[in-house]
Design a protein around this motif. Sequence first.
Motif, PDB file in Angstrom:
ATOM      1  N   SER A  78       5.411   7.914 -18.569  1.00 23.82           N
ATOM      2  CA  SER A  78       6.409   7.686 -19.514  1.00 23.82           C
ATOM      3  C   SER A  78       7.232   6.456 -19.323  1.00 23.82           C
ATOM      4  O   SER A  78       7.622   5.402 -19.935  1.00 23.82           O
ATOM      5  N   ARG A  79       7.664   6.449 -18.042  1.00 22.98           N
ATOM      6  CA  ARG A  79       8.475   5.345 -17.496  1.00 22.98           C
ATOM      7  C   ARG A  79       7.803   3.760 -17.627  1.00 22.98           C
ATOM      8  O   ARG A  79       8.230   2.878 -18.017  1.00 22.98           O
ATOM      9  N   TRP A  82       7.353   3.045 -21.377  1.00 23.09           N
ATOM     10  CA  TRP A  82       8.573   2.787 -21.958  1.00 23.09           C
ATOM     11  C   TRP A  82       8.958   1.087 -21.349  1.00 23.09           C
ATOM     12  O   TRP A  82       9.674   0.361 -22.005  1.00 23.09           O
ATOM     13  N   ASP A  83       8.905   1.123 -20.242  1.00 23.47           N
ATOM     14  CA  ASP A  83       9.407  -0.176 -19.416  1.00 23.47           C
ATOM     15  C   ASP A  83       8.626  -1.440 -20.064  1.00 23.47           C
ATOM     16  O   ASP A  83       9.032  -2.350 -20.480  1.00 23.47           O
ATOM     17  N   TYR A  86      10.046  -1.880 -23.793  1.00 23.71           N
ATOM     18  CA  TYR A  86      11.269  -2.257 -23.867  1.00 23.71           C
ATOM     19  C   TYR A  86      11.377  -3.960 -23.499  1.00 23.71           C
ATOM     20  O   TYR A  86      12.082  -4.863 -24.053  1.00 23.71           O
ATOM     21  N   VAL A 103      16.400  -2.964 -19.190  1.00 27.81           N
ATOM     22  CA  VAL A 103      15.291  -1.809 -19.387  1.00 27.81           C
ATOM     23  C   VAL A 103      15.764  -0.587 -18.803  1.00 27.81           C
ATOM     24  O   VAL A 103      15.556   0.343 -19.277  1.00 27.81           O
ATOM     25  N   ASP A 104      16.385  -0.557 -17.780  1.00 26.87           N
ATOM     26  CA  ASP A 104      17.052   0.674 -16.985  1.00 26.87           C
ATOM     27  C   ASP A 104      18.108   1.173 -17.834  1.00 26.87           C
ATOM     28  O   ASP A 104      18.063   2.493 -18.191  1.00 26.87           O
ATOM     29  N   TYR A 107      16.216   3.033 -21.080  1.00 29.03           N
ATOM     30  CA  TYR A 107      15.686   4.016 -20.789  1.00 29.03           C
ATOM     31  C   TYR A 107      16.460   5.203 -20.519  1.00 29.03           C
ATOM     32  O   TYR A 107      16.267   6.434 -21.282  1.00 29.03           O
ATOM     33  N   THR A 111      16.511   8.575 -23.248  1.00 26.74           N
ATOM     34  CA  THR A 111      16.276   9.852 -22.511  1.00 26.74           C
ATOM     35  C   THR A 111      17.394  10.754 -22.358  1.00 26.74           C
ATOM     36  O   THR A 111      17.211  11.838 -21.849  1.00 26.74           O
ATOM     37  N   GLU A 143       7.697  13.447 -24.316  1.00 28.87           N
ATOM     38  CA  GLU A 143       7.789  13.784 -23.149  1.00 28.87           C
ATOM     39  C   GLU A 143       8.389  15.485 -23.046  1.00 28.87           C
ATOM     40  O   GLU A 143       8.900  16.013 -23.864  1.00 28.87           O
TER      41      GLU A 143
END
Length: 244
Positions: A78-79, A82-83, A86, A103-104, A107, A111, A143
Motif C-alpha cells: 500500500s505504501r 500510494w507513494d 502521490y 508524500v508523507d 499518506y 490513512t 487496506e
Amino acid sequence: MAPPKGVAPPKAVFFDAGETLVYPHPSFAELFTEVLRTEGVVVDPAVVQEVVSAYSQKFTETVQSGEGHLWSTSPERSRAFWDGVYRGFLEEVGVADHHDRLVDRLYITFTDLASYRLHPDVVPTLDRLRRAGLSLGVISNFEEWLERLLETLGVTGYFPVRVISGVEGVEKPDPEIFRIALERAGVTARESVYVGDHPFFDIEAAEEVGMVAVLIDRRGRYPDAEGTRITSLEDLPAAVGIEE
C-alpha cells in the motif's frame, strides 16, 4: 426505475466501500489541495481532479492488461503504491520539489480515519434493506484499516460479512474475492446484488461471477453505462425489486 428483467428480489446486497459508502471529506481533490496548502504549495483543486481522473483510467488499463499488482494486500504494498501515485500527482500538477515531505503528509492524511465520511444516503438505505430482511456485506479493495473506519463511522453492525482485500490478500477484479463473500453469507451469486462505483472493478467483475451488478454513479461520470445505473443509493431498492 425497474429492476433487471427476469431477476427475482435478492437475498443479499454487497457494497464496495470507497466512493460507494465512504469518501474523503470534503473530496479527494479538496483534501489533497488542503494538505499542499498547509505546506505552502498552492494548486487548483480542479486541476487535481483532472489528474485523479486520468490516473484512475491509467490504473484500470494497467490491471486490464494483466500488469496490475495487489496494491492493498499489505501495508508495504500500500505504501509503495500510494507513494508512486502521490509523486505522479505532484508532478502532474506542477509541484517540482519537496516530494518526500508532501508524500508523507498525503499518506498520513489519507490513512487518517478522521478524513472520511459516510455518504448521506448510506444509513437510510441500509436501514431500508435490513427492514426488508436482506443480508448485507462489504466487498472492497481497501487496506485492512477499513475495518476500523467502518467501526468509527458506526456501520460495522450493518455488515456481518466484510471481505476486504487488505485482510484476504485478494483484490477485485479477481472473482475469488466475490466467492469468499458469497460463501460466508450463505447465498448464491444469482441471489445477490453488488453495488459499486467502477464499471471495471465493480460491475464487470461482479457480473463475471453471476451477481446482479448496480453502478452507483454519484458524479455522473458514466452516463452511457450499460446495465443498472443509479445516482443515489436511495434508488437502489427500487432498482433491484426490493419492497419493504
